[in-house]
Motif scaffolding. Sequence first.
Motif, PDB file in Angstrom:
ATOM      1  N   SER A 163       0.841  -1.213   0.000  1.00 46.44           N
ATOM      2  CA  SER A 163       0.000   0.000   0.000  1.00 46.44           C
ATOM      3  C   SER A 163       0.870   1.255   0.000  1.00 46.44           C
ATOM      4  O   SER A 163       1.790   1.391   0.814  1.00 46.44           O
ATOM      5  CB  SER A 163      -0.890  -0.022   1.246  1.00 46.44           C
ATOM      6  OG  SER A 163      -1.287   1.282   1.598  1.00 46.44           O
ATOM      7  N   ASP A 305      -4.104   4.654 -11.778  1.00 47.22           N
ATOM      8  CA  ASP A 305      -4.584   6.032 -11.960  1.00 47.22           C
ATOM      9  C   ASP A 305      -4.612   6.468 -13.425  1.00 47.22           C
ATOM     10  O   ASP A 305      -5.021   7.597 -13.727  1.00 47.22           O
ATOM     11  CB  ASP A 305      -3.706   7.012 -11.146  1.00 47.22           C
ATOM     12  CG  ASP A 305      -4.009   6.953  -9.657  1.00 47.22           C
ATOM     13  OD1 ASP A 305      -4.998   6.298  -9.274  1.00 47.22           O
ATOM     14  OD2 ASP A 305      -3.261   7.572  -8.877  1.00 47.22           O
ATOM     15  N   VAL A 327      -5.731  -3.235  -8.880  1.00 48.74           N
ATOM     16  CA  VAL A 327      -5.406  -2.532  -7.635  1.00 48.74           C
ATOM     17  C   VAL A 327      -6.667  -2.190  -6.835  1.00 48.74           C
ATOM     18  O   VAL A 327      -6.702  -2.370  -5.618  1.00 48.74           O
ATOM     19  CB  VAL A 327      -4.562  -1.272  -7.921  1.00 48.74           C
ATOM     20  CG1 VAL A 327      -4.217  -0.533  -6.634  1.00 48.74           C
ATOM     21  CG2 VAL A 327      -3.280  -1.657  -8.668  1.00 48.74           C
TER      22      VAL A 327
END
Length: 420
Positions: A163, A305, A327
């Motif tokens: 993480s 992203d 993810v």
Amino acid sequence: MDKIIINGGKKLRGEVNISGSKNSALPILFATLLTDEPCTIENVPSLADINTTIAFLNFIGKRAVKNGSNVSTSVSAKYKHIAPYDLVRKMRASVLIMGPLLARLNRVDVSLPGGCAIGARPIDIHLEAFKKLGADIEVEGGYVKTVAKKGLEGNEIKFRFPSVGATENILLAAVYAKGKTKIINAAKEPEIIDLADMLNKMGSKISGAGTKTITIEGVEKLSGVKHSVIPDRIEAATYLIAAAITRGEILLKDVNPKHLKAVTDKLKKCGMKIEETENTIFAKWVKDLKPCDISTAVYPGFPTDVQAQWMALMCLLKGKCSIRENVFENRFLHVAELQRLGADLTVDGKFVYIKGVERFSGAPVMVSDLRAGAALALAGLAAKGRSSISRIYHLDRGYEFLEKKLKDLGADIKRVKSEK
Ligand code: UD1
């Protein structure tokens, strides 16, 4: 609430300066809590999340002021140890308040961040790690209450998943822990290296940032620092895809091409011309692009992203491809909106299957989260006709001067106040 109106179909051409990284600036700003000495953080983008962080620091007891792209911090009052719901709910990264306050005060009470549109996003990895450093944790009245009665003590911590936020939070806490802390299976993202560089300039002893194992030797005191935030690799990737989707050519300046390899490799595979120097990337559409599968992964893999923006591009390429999201568990909220523009997409668990269509037709669409918003803006730039994009406050969380940058590249884009 504002909207963005785009009349699509313009090829984007020209130069764009990439802003400082939001995801680097946030932990770095929280790290200023670790010292009472003045700090200057440079290359900080003007974004809603940055304003939230600055308000947060001021609430806790810092004097934090943004002037252009510089943020200067000093101490104004004894730090508070409570992070209330009103501040935490605005931004999930607020959870990064925990590390520095535990390090400085041995206690912190944070309102639970809750889920968000792209998934449950629990903080169990952060909390387990704080326990390993000697903190007691209980959840009461919607708050996670964390106390380290005897102070934090270094330990070996193995993450079940690398993480990003947990790696940052533990770095921020362990710099003052007694003895040595080792994080095993740490995140390797460039933003972790940036934070470690800043902390080491302040006097911390961190080694291994950017690898799977990070070691932190606790120190007694950290000093003030001047630090410049790395370029935003996600913003950069979005402009590279803008060049591809509008069949244009864009020179990205103030960028680190090494951080973007996963994206530029795929763009080259599709047929884009990509040229790099140490701090620029030139992307040019020269021929019809071929679709290319992606599977998101932690760094140095293809960034989650950029998944939504990639999907917008693949929708318009002749042929079929797939996207696998590894993810986050629910990061396909842009699918329904892209379908409104004419995309042919099928969701199946972690996969989205894409059949290329000739074109998007402009339509009203709604943003569900930051990167979904970027995908819709890209789709609008390529679409025939007018798209109106609402709920753009999500975009304002992550893209500095978006309309101006796109307009300077030749887009027909404007922001308007939404009619109620
Ligand atoms: C950061 C980025 C975000 C990016 C993400 C993954 C910031 C401010 N945000 O978010 O833009 O998409 O990295 O590259 O830097 N998880 C748990 N338990 C935890 C922590 C995380 O299960 O305690 C899960 C999350 O639900 C998610 C995955 O792990 O599915 C990745 O999360 P993480 O790497 O922590 O991302 P963030 O730090 O929240």
